[in-house]
Write a protein that holds these residues in place. Structure first.
Motif, short mmCIF file in Angstrom:
data_model
loop_
_atom_site.label_atom_id
_atom_site.label_comp_id
_atom_site.label_asym_id
_atom_site.label_seq_id
_atom_site.Cartn_x
_atom_site.Cartn_y
_atom_site.Cartn_z
N GLY A 258 0.83 -1.20 0.00
CA GLY A 258 0.00 0.00 0.00
C GLY A 258 0.86 1.25 0.00
N ASN A 259 0.32 2.32 -0.54
CA ASN A 259 0.98 3.63 -0.46
C ASN A 259 -0.07 4.70 -0.70
OD1 ASN A 259 3.23 5.57 -0.45
ND2 ASN A 259 2.68 5.85 -2.61
N GLY A 260 -0.03 5.75 0.11
CA GLY A 260 -1.05 6.78 -0.04
C GLY A 260 -2.43 6.14 0.09
N ASN A 261 -3.29 6.41 -0.87
CA ASN A 261 -4.63 5.80 -0.79
C ASN A 261 -4.75 4.55 -1.67
OD1 ASN A 261 -4.58 7.01 -3.30
ND2 ASN A 261 -6.69 7.74 -3.21
N VAL A 262 -3.60 4.06 -2.16
CA VAL A 262 -3.62 2.92 -3.09
C VAL A 262 -3.23 1.61 -2.38
CG1 VAL A 262 -2.53 1.93 -5.15
CG2 VAL A 262 -3.07 4.37 -5.08
N LEU A 263 -4.04 0.59 -2.60
CA LEU A 263 -3.70 -0.75 -2.14
C LEU A 263 -3.56 -1.62 -3.38
CD1 LEU A 263 -3.29 -2.75 0.23
CD2 LEU A 263 -5.74 -3.23 0.11
N PHE A 264 -2.35 -2.10 -3.61
CA PHE A 264 -2.04 -2.94 -4.76
C PHE A 264 -1.93 -4.37 -4.22
CE2 PHE A 264 1.69 -4.38 -7.58
CZ PHE A 264 0.88 -4.67 -8.67
N TYR A 265 -2.84 -5.25 -4.64
CA TYR A 265 -2.89 -6.56 -3.97
C TYR A 265 -3.38 -7.64 -4.93
CZ TYR A 265 -7.97 -6.29 -3.81
OH TYR A 265 -9.29 -6.23 -4.17
N ALA A 293 -8.31 0.73 -4.90
CA ALA A 293 -7.83 -0.65 -4.84
C ALA A 293 -7.39 -1.10 -6.23
CB ALA A 293 -8.95 -1.55 -4.32
N VAL A 294 -6.15 -1.56 -6.33
CA VAL A 294 -5.66 -2.11 -7.60
C VAL A 294 -5.52 -3.61 -7.39
CG1 VAL A 294 -3.85 -2.05 -9.35
CG2 VAL A 294 -4.42 0.04 -8.10
N ARG A 295 -6.49 -4.36 -7.91
CA ARG A 295 -6.57 -5.80 -7.64
C ARG A 295 -5.97 -6.56 -8.81
NH1 ARG A 295 -10.93 -10.15 -8.81
NH2 ARG A 295 -11.41 -10.99 -6.75
N VAL A 296 -5.13 -7.51 -8.52
CA VAL A 296 -4.55 -8.35 -9.57
C VAL A 296 -5.23 -9.72 -9.50
CG1 VAL A 296 -2.43 -9.35 -10.49
CG2 VAL A 296 -2.36 -7.12 -9.34
N VAL A 346 0.71 0.09 -16.36
CA VAL A 346 1.24 1.43 -16.64
C VAL A 346 0.40 2.14 -17.71
CG1 VAL A 346 3.24 2.65 -17.58
CG2 VAL A 346 3.57 0.87 -15.87
N ALA A 347 -0.13 1.33 -18.65
CA ALA A 347 -0.92 1.93 -19.74
C ALA A 347 -2.36 2.22 -19.31
CB ALA A 347 -0.91 0.98 -20.94
N SER A 348 -2.75 1.73 -18.13
CA SER A 348 -4.18 1.77 -17.77
C SER A 348 -4.70 3.15 -17.40
CB SER A 348 -4.42 0.83 -16.58
OG SER A 348 -3.79 1.36 -15.43
N GLY A 349 -3.80 4.10 -17.15
CA GLY A 349 -4.25 5.42 -16.72
C GLY A 349 -4.53 5.46 -15.22
N GLY A 350 -4.18 4.40 -14.52
CA GLY A 350 -4.37 4.33 -13.06
C GLY A 350 -3.26 5.08 -12.33
N PRO A 351 -3.15 4.82 -11.02
CA PRO A 351 -2.20 5.60 -10.22
C PRO A 351 -0.72 5.33 -10.56
CG PRO A 351 -3.27 3.88 -8.89
CD PRO A 351 -3.99 3.93 -10.20
N VAL A 352 -0.41 4.15 -11.09
CA VAL A 352 1.00 3.82 -11.35
C VAL A 352 1.32 4.12 -12.82
CG1 VAL A 352 2.75 1.98 -11.37
CG2 VAL A 352 0.94 1.97 -9.63
N ASP A 353 2.24 5.04 -13.05
CA ASP A 353 2.55 5.37 -14.45
C ASP A 353 4.02 5.13 -14.80
OD1 ASP A 353 3.84 7.50 -13.29
OD2 ASP A 353 2.96 9.02 -14.60
N GLU A 354 4.76 4.49 -13.88
CA GLU A 354 6.18 4.29 -14.16
C GLU A 354 6.69 3.05 -13.44
OE1 GLU A 354 8.70 7.47 -12.77
OE2 GLU A 354 10.52 6.51 -13.58
N LEU A 355 7.56 2.31 -14.11
CA LEU A 355 8.23 1.16 -13.48
C LEU A 355 9.71 1.51 -13.35
CD1 LEU A 355 6.73 -1.69 -15.70
CD2 LEU A 355 5.91 -0.91 -13.46
#
Ligand code: SUG
Length: 446
Positions: A258-265, A293-296, A346-355
């Motif tokens: 998690g970071n900020g308001n994002v939970l990547f799980y 929530a970014v759910r995989v 990264v292409a989704s336009g979500g909170p993560v835009d860089e690896l």
């Protein structure tokens, strides 16, 4: 709301980095047992990550290595005589105990402590509880030096409280920040602290893994929250899915971050996904934050791929432009399913835009990815100024430490080298020099 920056305290890899296969339930540790390590490369890989992130403007610091071998442990177990005698006897009679005394594991500082920033705590100070890590002999003695190091760096009682570790008994198994995350609108804002546990000591009916150990108990998480003075309405306890522990997810940070308001799980991370999200969302509403929530899904990335690539053992870092970067090990790009998933993310336009990827192979071979290597400490400017400055990563410190590693570290270590008295002497000399360089003279109880 106070402004705060999140410092990442990476563990500086020590001169005796080795693969001893000590962590039952950690697939990488088991698979690489007794292979040769390269301590010099391990330390340089870690330093390269710290430098690159500092250069990008992320607040970066380090936690020093621990003294190895732990002669106090060896002597307490009946190996006597000179230091050389102790090493020779331990190697002959119980090489596994010698390996424990030489454990590389303090480098994974996500397990050094649980940290609650001042915005979250009852007394407005930053609270630290060193993790007792009592599930494994080779980790169970780390907390003494962790407390000492944290007290040396965060010594001002006006701003900081460093507690003792919880009692070292199975009821209070505590693995620190690896099973903890903060969710909030901004690092300096009040957050919801989420504690993830693997089993419940005092409820025999609660689910638990069958194959591998659950290292964190609910009782330990609750005790840490009490010590830190966290408000009940901003604290959420979540049970980890026991089935994923049995698939090698020995800490929650192997399957969620998690970071900020994002939970990547991962969809299988928690015992009850829907209830977990609902409780987190409700608690976050109380601090004016909205969960992203970014759910995989398993269909995109199977648990086995997550465990082998360490996709979730990534650092999710907030950038100045409001977006987030995901710091991943290069193994993620070598796994086709994970690489495909990341392209889409990264292409989704979500909170993560860089690896941002790093070669951390030496750490990965013991089951330690980017997130294991760092302890997050969100600090206001005043708190940051009050901590010891010698551990903050700068270009100058980076170059000093690279020269120090080049001077002191071996580039090849085999299991039998742990019996070599010269290795203990080299380590001692290296750490003595390090204390001078960092300006922390009393750091070790040498
Ligand atoms: O506790 N490995 C560590 C890895 C810790 C990773 N940390 C987080 N996920 N936060 C562990 O299992 C292996 C040591 C050896 O086998 O030599 C080890 O301790």
């Amino acid at each position: 709301m106070a402004q705060a920056r999140e410092f990442n305290f990476d563990g500086l890899v020590g001169p005796s980095h080795n693969y001893a296969g000590l962590s039952f339930g950690n697939v990488a540790s088991f698979n690489n047992v007794k292979s040769a390590s390269n301590p010099k490369q391990a330390a340089l890989q870690g330093l390269a990550k710290m430098r690159a992130l500092a250069q990008r403007g992320f607040a970066q610091a380090l936690l020093p290595p621990q003294d190895r071998p732990n002669f106090r442990l060896l002597r307490s177990l009946g190996f006597t005589g000179s230091d050389a005698d102790v090493l020779a006897r331990a190697y002959k009679e119980s090489p596994v105990i010698l390996a424990c005394a030489y454990s590389a594991s303090p480098m994974w500082t996500a397990n050094a402590a649980t940290v609650s920033p001042s915005a979250d705590t009852g007394d407005g100070r930053v609270h630290f509880t060193p993790a007792n890590l009592n599930n494994k002999l080779h980790r169970a003695f780390e907390h003494a030096q962790s407390a000492r190091s944290l007290r040396a760096i965060f010594s001002d009682p006006k701003h900081f409280a460093v507690h003792d570790a919880l009692p070292g008994t199975p009821a209070f198994g505590d693995e620190g920040a690896a099973n903890h995350t903060r969710l909030c609108a901004a690092h300096g804002a009040q957050a919801v602290e989420v504690f993830v546990y693997g089993r419940v000591e005092f409820d025999a009916a609660a689910p638990a893994p069958k194959r591998f150990p659950a290292r964190q108990t609910l009782e330990a998480s609750q005790a840490v929250a009490r010590l830190h003075g966290l408000a009940a309405e901003r604290t959420v306890y979540v049970q980890q899915n026991p089935d994923v522990i049995d698939q090698g997810v020995f800490h929650n940070d192997v399957i969620a971050v998690g970071n900020g308001n994002v939970l990547f799980y991962h969809e299988q991370a928690f015992a009850d996904e829907a209830a977990t999200l609902e409780r987190v969302r409700a608690a976050m509403a109380g601090v004016g934050a909205e969960l992203q929530a970014v759910r995989v899904d398993t269909g995109a990335v199977a648990v086995a791929d997550a465990v082998h690539s360490y996709l979730f053992n990534s650092q999710l870092l907030s950038k100045a432009d409001g977006k987030m970067a995901l710091v991943i090990p290069q193994e993620c790009q070598e796994n086709p399913a994970v690489a495909r998933y990341l392209d889409g993310l990264v292409a989704s336009g979500g909170p993560v835009d860089e690896l941002i990827h790093f070669d951390l192979r030496q750490s990965m071979r013991n089951g330690g990815g980017p997130a294991c290597l760092r302890l997050r400490v969100a600090l206001t400017d005043q708190e940051a100024a009050a901590m010891h400055q010698g551990v903050v990563m700068t270009e100058a410190l980076y170059h000093t430490l690279v020269a120090w590693v080049e001077k002191h570290y071996r580039d090849h270590l085999e299991p039998q080298d742990l019996a070599d008295p010269a290795l203990a002497l080299e380590t001692r000399a290296a750490l003595e020099e390090l204390t001078r360089m960092l300006g922390l003279p009393g750091l070790y109880d040498l």
